[in-house]
Design a protein around this motif. Structure first.
Motif, mmCIF file in Angstrom:
data_model
loop_
_atom_site.group_PDB
_atom_site.id
_atom_site.type_symbol
_atom_site.label_atom_id
_atom_site.label_comp_id
_atom_site.label_asym_id
_atom_site.label_seq_id
_atom_site.Cartn_x
_atom_site.Cartn_y
_atom_site.Cartn_z
ATOM 1 N N ARG A 132 40.262 26.290 43.382
ATOM 2 C CA ARG A 132 39.808 27.556 43.947
ATOM 3 C C ARG A 132 40.554 28.745 43.349
ATOM 4 N NH1 ARG A 132 35.097 27.133 46.325
ATOM 5 N NH2 ARG A 132 35.576 29.041 47.459
ATOM 6 N N VAL A 133 41.729 28.467 42.750
ATOM 7 C CA VAL A 133 42.483 29.549 42.147
ATOM 8 C C VAL A 133 41.700 30.211 41.020
ATOM 9 C CG1 VAL A 133 43.661 28.107 40.432
ATOM 10 C CG2 VAL A 133 44.770 30.171 41.260
ATOM 11 N N LEU A 134 40.777 29.473 40.411
ATOM 12 C CA LEU A 134 39.941 30.041 39.352
ATOM 13 C C LEU A 134 39.136 31.221 39.869
ATOM 14 C CD1 LEU A 134 38.584 29.997 36.550
ATOM 15 C CD2 LEU A 134 37.048 28.231 37.408
ATOM 16 N N GLU A 135 38.559 31.092 41.066
ATOM 17 C CA GLU A 135 37.787 32.182 41.649
ATOM 18 C C GLU A 135 38.678 33.338 42.089
ATOM 19 O OE1 GLU A 135 35.019 30.921 44.589
ATOM 20 O OE2 GLU A 135 34.454 29.100 43.522
ATOM 21 N N HIS A 136 39.932 33.043 42.430
ATOM 22 C CA HIS A 136 40.841 34.107 42.838
ATOM 23 C C HIS A 136 41.324 34.936 41.644
ATOM 24 C CE1 HIS A 136 40.638 32.364 46.701
ATOM 25 N NE2 HIS A 136 41.481 31.379 46.498
ATOM 26 N N MET A 137 41.389 34.335 40.471
ATOM 27 C CA MET A 137 41.934 35.019 39.299
ATOM 28 C C MET A 137 40.942 35.984 38.666
ATOM 29 S SD MET A 137 43.946 31.796 37.572
ATOM 30 C CE MET A 137 44.527 32.710 36.151
ATOM 31 N N VAL A 138 39.663 35.715 38.781
ATOM 32 C CA VAL A 138 38.657 36.537 38.110
ATOM 33 C C VAL A 138 38.304 37.753 38.960
ATOM 34 C CG1 VAL A 138 37.710 34.526 36.911
ATOM 35 C CG2 VAL A 138 36.721 35.236 39.086
ATOM 36 N N ASP A 139 37.649 38.737 38.334
ATOM 37 C CA ASP A 139 37.249 39.948 39.037
ATOM 38 C C ASP A 139 35.943 39.774 39.793
ATOM 39 O OD1 ASP A 139 39.414 41.600 38.071
ATOM 40 O OD2 ASP A 139 38.419 41.593 36.131
ATOM 41 N N THR A 140 35.024 38.998 39.233
ATOM 42 C CA THR A 140 33.691 38.844 39.820
ATOM 43 C C THR A 140 33.265 37.387 39.749
ATOM 44 O OG1 THR A 140 33.112 41.071 39.067
ATOM 45 C CG2 THR A 140 31.301 39.659 39.752
ATOM 46 N N VAL A 141 32.651 36.900 40.817
ATOM 47 C CA VAL A 141 32.097 35.535 40.859
ATOM 48 C C VAL A 141 30.612 35.632 41.143
ATOM 49 C CG1 VAL A 141 32.174 33.267 41.943
ATOM 50 C CG2 VAL A 141 34.287 34.589 41.678
ATOM 51 N N LEU A 142 29.789 35.141 40.217
ATOM 52 C CA LEU A 142 28.336 35.145 40.362
ATOM 53 C C LEU A 142 27.836 33.716 40.440
ATOM 54 C CD1 LEU A 142 27.408 37.788 37.611
ATOM 55 C CD2 LEU A 142 27.930 38.216 40.005
ATOM 56 N N TYR A 143 26.788 33.513 41.234
ATOM 57 C CA TYR A 143 26.165 32.198 41.344
ATOM 58 C C TYR A 143 24.670 32.323 41.047
ATOM 59 C CZ TYR A 143 29.998 29.494 43.410
ATOM 60 O OH TYR A 143 31.165 28.810 43.633
#
Length: 448
Positions: free
Chosen positions: A222-233
């Motif tokens: 989950r740290v991957l999603e915390h490190m980035v600025d934007t998460v798109l699905y």
């Protein structure tokens, strides 16, 4: 010889342990712990001149983000107005949903403003070229690199100095600092740190493609999603043509906006009027159908909810919902049984949102209840009526936000009546606005 230290890391959530465990105490996943070598942290601290400085918040000059339009309006809407320079964006979705196709289309537009580097760890240059010939009609001024080593990628970036980078995908990349296999928690964290440094220090916009697990979340920690600025699905069924792009995290815009696309032979095409597309082909005289005036961010969308109620031959009737939260669906059934006296104990009940969309807002409750009543009574709802309202546990119809926009969209799509809660609204739309207090009144509306 000094023995390497090891630790056990959950490959789902990144939880660390000094010993192996069958079940992760953090995410409850079974058999997810993998032994990894711990990097030697016994290093002398480097002394030198500090490159960073401490500043007062009031002395920092705020600057607006530099945005670049991709030329795809639906994509720009989800991002908040365009691609932000120097941002790190993660886009996930099921295999074959259209992630690589979308980013290849965007890379062609971005090549008009800056150098674009497309990095693929899954496909060869000839495979990318065949796809590009099919969907890109321009000059194809996009640099391509088939590489899985992030350290080599950094060297290539230094040579060509791109302003826009696409990494396909993060699970295939690895860094020399970690000895684990690509896709592991350590590798994903290390590679993302490399990309984050590239993005922030050089002002490079980086798009990362991530695979999803069977539960629908992006594979890796989950740290991957915390490190980035934007998460798109990317959401949708591969067997259907419609795709939904939704932002789950956005430091530069809203997370409520969605983009609607249609997959065609020449790539993804944006759908500028989703209501018209989603309501096309509906049966106007079938019982169990109702139209909902919903909001997705700042955009009103009309959706069709379908219900099917049939007698069951088993002691335990079935309940199934698609596009609607199952617990919400069961709750509305209980309210109907208690307040309207409708008995579903001898019936199988199925609920579906046409078009593959997922509805989460409470304003859809009234339309869902109307569809269930229509299906149970076997009475079709008039094709010029739509619904918008939240239903409480005692059957009351509660107010919703942005009611004027919902009414305006219904009027634009040719509806003459909209059923809403008892709340103040100006009738400047030349429509019959039917206000109700309780779901018991729905029976009279449907029977007319």
């Amino acid at each position: 010889m000094k023995k390497d230290k090891t630790k056990f890391i959950c490959q789902q959530c990144g939880f660390e342990s000094t010993k192996w465990m069958g079940k992760c105490p953090n995410c409850d996943e079974w058999n997810s712990f993998v032994e990894e070598v711990v990097e030697d942290s016994d290093k002398k601290s480097q002394e030198g001149i500090l490159t960073s400085k401490v500043e007062l918040l009031k002395d920092i000059e705020a600057k607006d983000e530099d945005r670049i339009k991709t030329g795809i309006g639906e994509f720009d809407r989800v991002l908040g107005g365009g691609v932000v320079k120097g941002s790190l964006v993660l886009i996930g979705g099921e295999p074959g949903i259209g992630k690589s196709t979308m980013l290849l289309q965007i890379s062609d537009v971005m090549s008009n403003f800056t150098k674009v580097l497309y990095i693929s760890g899954e496909e060869s240059s000839s495979q990318i070229k065949m796809r590009a010939d099919r969907i890109i009609k321009g000059k194809q001024e996009v640099y391509f690199l088939a590489e899985t080593n992030i350290n080599n990628v950094e060297r290539h970036v230094e040579k060509i100095s791109p302003g826009f980078i696409i990494v396909d995908s993060i699970q295939t990349m690895y860094a020399d600092e970690s000895t684990t296999i690509p896709g592991s928690v350590s590798q994903v964290r290390q590679v993302t740190q490399h990309l984050l440094r590239l993005s922030k220090q050089n002002g490079i916009t980086v798009f990362i493609i991530g695979h999803v697990t069977k539960e629908g979340s992006i594979a890796g920690p989950r740290v991957l999603e915390h490190m980035v600025d934007t998460v798109l699905y990317f959401e949708g069924d591969r067997t259907q043509s419609f795709r939904i792009l939704r932002a789950y995290k956005n430091r530069f815009g809203s997370t409520n906006e969605i983009g609607v696309f249609e997959m065609e032979s020449e790539g993804l095409k944006e759908v500028k009027n989703p209501s018209e597309v989603l309501l096309s082909g509906r049966d106007l005289n079938a019982p169990g159908l109702a139209v909902i005036s919903s909001m997705e961010g700042t955009r009103p969308i009309l959706l069709e909810v379908q219900s099917l109620i049939c007698h069951t031959n088993f002691g335990l009737p079935r309940r199934m919902s698609t596009g609607i939260d199952y617990n919400k669906f069961v709750l509305l059934l209980a309210v109907l049984e208690k307040k309207c006296g409708i008995n579903f104990s001898q019936s199988d009940v199925y609920l579906n949102i046409a078009g593959g969309l997922k509805v989460q807002e409470p304003a859809a409750d009234l339309g869902i209840v109307a569809a269930l009543i229509s299906g149970y009574l076997n009475i079709p709802i008039s094709n010029d009526i739509c619904f918008s309202g939240e239903v409480g546990l005692i059957g009351e119809v509660r107010p919703v936000s942005n009611l004027e926009r919902r009414i305006s969209e219904a009027k634009k799509m040719g509806f003459k009546t909209i059923v809403v809660p008892q709340m103040k609204v100006e009738n400047n739309y030349d429509m019959n606005i039917k206000k109700i207090k309780n779901i018991v009144e729905l029976t009279d509306v449907i029977a007319k």
